[in-house]
Design a protein around this motif. Structure first.
Motif, mmCIF file in Angstrom:
data_model
loop_
_atom_site.group_PDB
_atom_site.id
_atom_site.type_symbol
_atom_site.label_atom_id
_atom_site.label_comp_id
_atom_site.label_asym_id
_atom_site.label_seq_id
_atom_site.Cartn_x
_atom_site.Cartn_y
_atom_site.Cartn_z
ATOM 1 N N SER A 1 0.993 5.174 -0.165
ATOM 2 C CA SER A 1 0.189 6.470 -0.021
ATOM 3 C C SER A 1 1.141 7.615 0.608
ATOM 4 O O SER A 1 2.157 7.554 1.132
ATOM 5 C CB SER A 1 -0.750 6.328 1.206
ATOM 6 O OG SER A 1 -1.747 7.453 1.557
ATOM 7 N N SER B 1 3.095 -1.824 4.294
ATOM 8 C CA SER B 1 2.569 -0.185 3.775
ATOM 9 C C SER B 1 3.806 0.649 3.710
ATOM 10 O O SER B 1 4.897 0.418 4.189
ATOM 11 C CB SER B 1 1.828 0.507 5.089
ATOM 12 O OG SER B 1 2.618 0.389 6.159
ATOM 13 N N VAL C 1 -2.379 6.725 6.245
ATOM 14 C CA VAL C 1 -3.708 6.067 5.350
ATOM 15 C C VAL C 1 -3.165 4.854 5.060
ATOM 16 O O VAL C 1 -3.842 3.854 5.095
ATOM 17 C CB VAL C 1 -3.811 7.230 4.026
ATOM 18 C CG1 VAL C 1 -4.476 6.553 3.294
ATOM 19 C CG2 VAL C 1 -4.477 8.444 4.540
ATOM 20 N N GLY D 1 4.196 4.324 3.285
ATOM 21 C CA GLY D 1 3.276 5.813 3.667
ATOM 22 C C GLY D 1 4.218 6.978 4.088
ATOM 23 O O GLY D 1 5.073 6.672 5.031
ATOM 24 N N LEU E 1 -8.191 2.465 -3.661
ATOM 25 C CA LEU E 1 -7.235 2.124 -2.638
ATOM 26 C C LEU E 1 -7.919 1.242 -1.861
ATOM 27 O O LEU E 1 -7.414 0.101 -1.413
ATOM 28 C CB LEU E 1 -6.715 3.257 -2.056
ATOM 29 C CG LEU E 1 -5.500 2.881 -1.140
ATOM 30 C CD1 LEU E 1 -4.084 1.915 -1.879
ATOM 31 C CD2 LEU E 1 -4.822 4.085 -0.560
ATOM 32 N N ILE F 1 0.914 -1.060 0.181
ATOM 33 C CA ILE F 1 0.061 0.006 -0.127
ATOM 34 C C ILE F 1 0.954 1.382 -0.001
ATOM 35 O O ILE F 1 1.671 1.568 1.026
ATOM 36 C CB ILE F 1 -0.921 -0.141 1.062
ATOM 37 C CG1 ILE F 1 -1.545 -1.202 1.450
ATOM 38 C CG2 ILE F 1 -1.716 1.288 1.108
ATOM 39 C CD1 ILE F 1 -2.623 -1.939 0.357
ATOM 40 N N VAL G 1 -5.076 1.361 5.747
ATOM 41 C CA VAL G 1 -5.641 0.353 4.754
ATOM 42 C C VAL G 1 -5.115 -0.947 4.985
ATOM 43 O O VAL G 1 -5.918 -1.740 4.559
ATOM 44 C CB VAL G 1 -5.486 1.160 3.219
ATOM 45 C CG1 VAL G 1 -5.657 0.064 2.226
ATOM 46 C CG2 VAL G 1 -6.070 2.335 2.927
ATOM 47 N N ASP H 1 -2.405 5.854 -3.950
ATOM 48 C CA ASP H 1 -3.350 6.872 -3.699
ATOM 49 C C ASP H 1 -3.375 7.856 -4.854
ATOM 50 O O ASP H 1 -4.490 8.257 -5.162
ATOM 51 C CB ASP H 1 -3.237 7.303 -2.164
ATOM 52 C CG ASP H 1 -2.095 8.078 -1.860
ATOM 53 O OD1 ASP H 1 -1.017 8.315 -2.467
ATOM 54 O OD2 ASP H 1 -1.839 8.584 -0.696
ATOM 55 N N LEU H 2 -2.135 8.347 -5.207
ATOM 56 C CA LEU H 2 -2.275 9.468 -6.125
ATOM 57 C C LEU H 2 -1.290 9.186 -7.078
ATOM 58 O O LEU H 2 -0.196 8.474 -6.863
ATOM 59 C CB LEU H 2 -1.961 10.783 -5.423
ATOM 60 C CG LEU H 2 -2.838 11.215 -4.281
ATOM 61 C CD1 LEU H 2 -2.318 12.379 -3.476
ATOM 62 C CD2 LEU H 2 -3.999 11.615 -4.972
#
Length: 129
Positions: A8, A32, A13, A34, A96, A6, A17, A66-67
């Motif tokens: 982000s 993750s 976030v 992030g 997401l 993940i 998630v 995410d973006l």
């Protein structure tokens, strides 16, 4: 089992998630990546590389983001991997949270990388119609 990363701009976030997906599929390897290395908003190439390697297996890894710039950094992270690893890592452009949960459940029941990618594409097409 297919692993999940993940990515982000927010560490909170990414962790949230991951936590939610693990509630649905406790045994799936999920990492993750992030925020930046100095805990600011943004993405960090090295964090993404480490996360991919953390959950990597020959079954493959799905990277969610995410973006747009997170996608770009995910692609750059994949390019830094060995050729063999690159073949088994896919960046998928899906919602997401919903994507992470769907992929985690599919991975937990033994679906392979190709079947997961097909299922996610169908999910996206279904939402558009």
């Amino acid at each position: 089992m297919v692993g999940i990363v993940i990515v982000s701009h927010s560490s909170k976030v990414a962790e949230g998630v991951k936590e939610l997906a693990l509630q649905m599929a406790k045994n799936v390897p999920i990492a993750s990546a992030g925020g930046t290395s100095d805990n600011e908003l943004g993405t960090d190439l090295e964090k993404i590389i480490v996360a991919i390697k953390q959950v990597y297996s020959e079954d493959g890894v799905v990277v969610l983001f995410d973006l747009g710039s997170a996608c770009m950094n995910a692609q750059m992270a994949i390019e830094s991997l060995t050729d063999e690893m690159q073949k088994n890592v896919k960046v998928l452009d899906v919602a997401l949270v919903e994507g992470a949960i769907t992929i985690a459940v599919d991975s937990s029941i033994g679906k392979g990388l190709h079947r997961i990618e097909e299922a996610v594409k169908k999910l996206c097409l279904h939402k558009m119609s």
